[in-house]
Motif scaffolding. Sequence first.
Motif, PDB file in Angstrom:
ATOM      1  N   THR A 151      -1.987   3.219 -10.027  1.00  0.00           N
ATOM      2  CA  THR A 151      -3.479   3.093  -9.911  1.00  0.00           C
ATOM      3  C   THR A 151      -4.142   1.758 -10.333  1.00  0.00           C
ATOM      4  O   THR A 151      -5.508   1.595 -10.454  1.00  0.00           O
ATOM      5  CB  THR A 151      -4.150   4.225 -10.802  1.00  0.00           C
ATOM      6  N   ASN A 152      -3.557   0.730 -10.787  1.00  0.00           N
ATOM      7  CA  ASN A 152      -4.069  -0.782 -11.322  1.00  0.00           C
ATOM      8  C   ASN A 152      -3.227  -1.637 -10.714  1.00  0.00           C
ATOM      9  O   ASN A 152      -2.891  -2.436 -11.381  1.00  0.00           O
ATOM     10  CB  ASN A 152      -3.919  -0.343 -12.963  1.00  0.00           C
ATOM     11  N   ILE A 153      -3.325  -1.693  -9.565  1.00  0.00           N
ATOM     12  CA  ILE A 153      -2.731  -3.064  -8.860  1.00  0.00           C
ATOM     13  C   ILE A 153      -4.018  -4.031  -8.758  1.00  0.00           C
ATOM     14  O   ILE A 153      -4.998  -3.806  -8.320  1.00  0.00           O
ATOM     15  CB  ILE A 153      -2.010  -2.577  -7.341  1.00  0.00           C
ATOM     16  N   GLN A 154      -3.792  -5.087  -9.432  1.00  0.00           N
ATOM     17  CA  GLN A 154      -4.637  -6.386  -9.474  1.00  0.00           C
ATOM     18  C   GLN A 154      -4.126  -7.397  -8.059  1.00  0.00           C
ATOM     19  O   GLN A 154      -3.133  -8.087  -8.791  1.00  0.00           O
ATOM     20  CB  GLN A 154      -4.868  -6.729 -10.716  1.00  0.00           C
ATOM     21  N   THR A 155      -4.571  -7.390  -7.092  1.00  0.00           N
ATOM     22  CA  THR A 155      -4.286  -8.578  -6.309  1.00  0.00           C
ATOM     23  C   THR A 155      -4.767 -10.074  -6.620  1.00  0.00           C
ATOM     24  O   THR A 155      -6.150 -10.017  -6.747  1.00  0.00           O
ATOM     25  CB  THR A 155      -4.941  -8.322  -4.856  1.00  0.00           C
ATOM     26  N   LEU A 156      -3.990 -10.804  -6.720  1.00  0.00           N
ATOM     27  CA  LEU A 156      -4.225 -12.263  -6.918  1.00  0.00           C
ATOM     28  C   LEU A 156      -4.237 -13.248  -5.784  1.00  0.00           C
ATOM     29  O   LEU A 156      -3.673 -13.084  -4.888  1.00  0.00           O
ATOM     30  CB  LEU A 156      -3.440 -12.911  -8.202  1.00  0.00           C
ATOM     31  N   ARG A 177       0.857  -1.220  -0.123  1.00  0.00           N
ATOM     32  CA  ARG A 177      -0.011   0.151   0.028  1.00  0.00           C
ATOM     33  C   ARG A 177       0.705   1.282  -0.018  1.00  0.00           C
ATOM     34  O   ARG A 177       0.464   2.109  -0.598  1.00  0.00           O
ATOM     35  CB  ARG A 177      -0.879   0.047   1.190  1.00  0.00           C
ATOM     36  N   GLU A 178       2.121   1.206   0.855  1.00  0.00           N
ATOM     37  CA  GLU A 178       2.854   2.334   0.931  1.00  0.00           C
ATOM     38  C   GLU A 178       3.422   2.633  -0.561  1.00  0.00           C
ATOM     39  O   GLU A 178       3.519   3.864  -0.885  1.00  0.00           O
ATOM     40  CB  GLU A 178       3.979   2.213   1.805  1.00  0.00           C
ATOM     41  N   VAL A 179       3.998   1.774  -1.239  1.00  0.00           N
ATOM     42  CA  VAL A 179       4.799   1.833  -2.623  1.00  0.00           C
ATOM     43  C   VAL A 179       3.633   2.350  -3.372  1.00  0.00           C
ATOM     44  O   VAL A 179       3.870   3.194  -4.348  1.00  0.00           O
ATOM     45  CB  VAL A 179       5.202   0.553  -2.893  1.00  0.00           C
ATOM     46  N   ALA A 180       2.284   1.651  -3.697  1.00  0.00           N
ATOM     47  CA  ALA A 180       1.403   2.097  -4.664  1.00  0.00           C
ATOM     48  C   ALA A 180       1.110   3.384  -4.202  1.00  0.00           C
ATOM     49  O   ALA A 180       0.938   4.436  -5.260  1.00  0.00           O
ATOM     50  CB  ALA A 180       0.170   1.269  -4.423  1.00  0.00           C
ATOM     51  N   ASP A 181       1.062   4.189  -3.020  1.00  0.00           N
ATOM     52  CA  ASP A 181       0.762   5.624  -2.803  1.00  0.00           C
ATOM     53  C   ASP A 181       1.840   6.467  -3.323  1.00  0.00           C
ATOM     54  O   ASP A 181       1.736   7.281  -3.890  1.00  0.00           O
ATOM     55  CB  ASP A 181       0.379   5.881  -1.535  1.00  0.00           C
ATOM     56  N   ARG A 198      15.029   8.242  -3.351  1.00  0.00           N
ATOM     57  CA  ARG A 198      14.637   8.224  -2.014  1.00  0.00           C
ATOM     58  C   ARG A 198      13.326   7.428  -1.962  1.00  0.00           C
ATOM     59  O   ARG A 198      12.247   7.811  -1.627  1.00  0.00           O
ATOM     60  CB  ARG A 198      14.500   9.580  -1.612  1.00  0.00           C
ATOM     61  N   LEU A 199      13.382   6.167  -2.505  1.00  0.00           N
ATOM     62  CA  LEU A 199      12.128   5.171  -2.476  1.00  0.00           C
ATOM     63  C   LEU A 199      11.987   4.762  -1.082  1.00  0.00           C
ATOM     64  O   LEU A 199      12.820   4.234  -0.350  1.00  0.00           O
ATOM     65  CB  LEU A 199      12.397   4.358  -3.466  1.00  0.00           C
ATOM     66  N   PRO A 200      10.854   4.261  -0.996  1.00  0.00           N
ATOM     67  CA  PRO A 200      10.704   3.578   0.613  1.00  0.00           C
ATOM     68  C   PRO A 200      11.370   2.132   0.295  1.00  0.00           C
ATOM     69  O   PRO A 200      11.205   1.545  -0.614  1.00  0.00           O
ATOM     70  CB  PRO A 200       9.105   3.370   0.607  1.00  0.00           C
ATOM     71  N   ARG A 201      11.775   1.704   1.721  1.00  0.00           N
ATOM     72  CA  ARG A 201      12.278   0.350   1.663  1.00  0.00           C
ATOM     73  C   ARG A 201      11.334  -0.335   2.521  1.00  0.00           C
ATOM     74  O   ARG A 201      10.431  -0.088   3.415  1.00  0.00           O
ATOM     75  CB  ARG A 201      13.782   0.475   2.446  1.00  0.00           C
ATOM     76  N   HIS A 202      11.318  -1.887   2.053  1.00  0.00           N
ATOM     77  CA  HIS A 202      10.628  -2.902   2.665  1.00  0.00           C
ATOM     78  C   HIS A 202      11.095  -2.703   4.135  1.00  0.00           C
ATOM     79  O   HIS A 202      12.406  -3.164   4.377  1.00  0.00           O
ATOM     80  CB  HIS A 202      10.597  -4.185   2.162  1.00  0.00           C
ATOM     81  N   PRO A 203      10.126  -2.739   5.213  1.00  0.00           N
ATOM     82  CA  PRO A 203      10.724  -2.580   6.532  1.00  0.00           C
ATOM     83  C   PRO A 203      11.390  -4.197   7.023  1.00  0.00           C
ATOM     84  O   PRO A 203      12.212  -3.861   8.105  1.00  0.00           O
ATOM     85  CB  PRO A 203       9.309  -2.506   7.368  1.00  0.00           C
ATOM     86  N   LEU A 204      11.298  -5.065   6.420  1.00  0.00           N
ATOM     87  CA  LEU A 204      12.014  -6.198   6.913  1.00  0.00           C
ATOM     88  C   LEU A 204      13.487  -6.456   6.214  1.00  0.00           C
ATOM     89  O   LEU A 204      14.264  -7.050   7.032  1.00  0.00           O
ATOM     90  CB  LEU A 204      11.203  -7.622   6.420  1.00  0.00           C
TER      91      LEU A 204
END
Length: 239
Positions: free
Chosen positions: A85-90, A76-80, A184-190
């Motif tokens: 605008t077109n993320i399709q969750t499978l 959700r953070e990266v999409a924002d 300055r892209l968001p990093r995965h917290p893990l």
Amino acid sequence: MPLDGRTQTLNRIYRDRSAVDVVDVALNTLGQTAVVSSFGAESVVLLHLAAQIDRTMPVLFIDTEMLFPETLAYQREVADALGLTNIQTLRAPREVVFERDNENLLHLHDPDACCALRKIEPLQKALRGYDAWISGRKRFQGGARTALDLFEVDRPTGQLPRIKVNPLAHWDSADLRSYIERHRLPRHPLVARGYPSIGCMPCTSRVGAGEDARAGRWRDQGKTECGIHFADGSAQRAV
């Protein structure tokens, strides 16, 4: 032109071009094209490159329903952040999961079958009708990926062949890190907690100093790929 000849031509033309050029030709000349993303440790690089071309492109995200909560929040953070605008969750259909893994324990005794149920089959179903898809694989990840081309032919069983595009094939970990820092892209917290490669929660562990970045995936199970791309060193058949 047959797909084999077309991919050979594309590899020759784009072998010294930038990754964003490869993404551009994929999204604008190969027909209906999707980006497939796990929203894992390095996924933001490919997504940022693609977002520069088209923020409305289909992004296929496989939710195995066994992902880390941090991955779902990161998606959700990266999409924002990128304006996707077109993320399709499978997801695998509930009735199919109930029939084949009603206790959610399949990964313990047959991880390949679990990956087929929760990853391969939903993705191949979603890819029907697409002419091409873009992945984030890189040669430095080793194993069957060491000879990766920018463009290759994907031949799923029961479907028409299509082109698979690997814009980051020639990038290494330093390239990825530099790109993330520069933009300055968001990093995965893990990542900061010792997970340089992130999959499903039951099959992903921390990686120790000096270990390969993918050592924490299916640790001690003799398995290195989920099957979306490769199995036993060869192209994975579709389901």
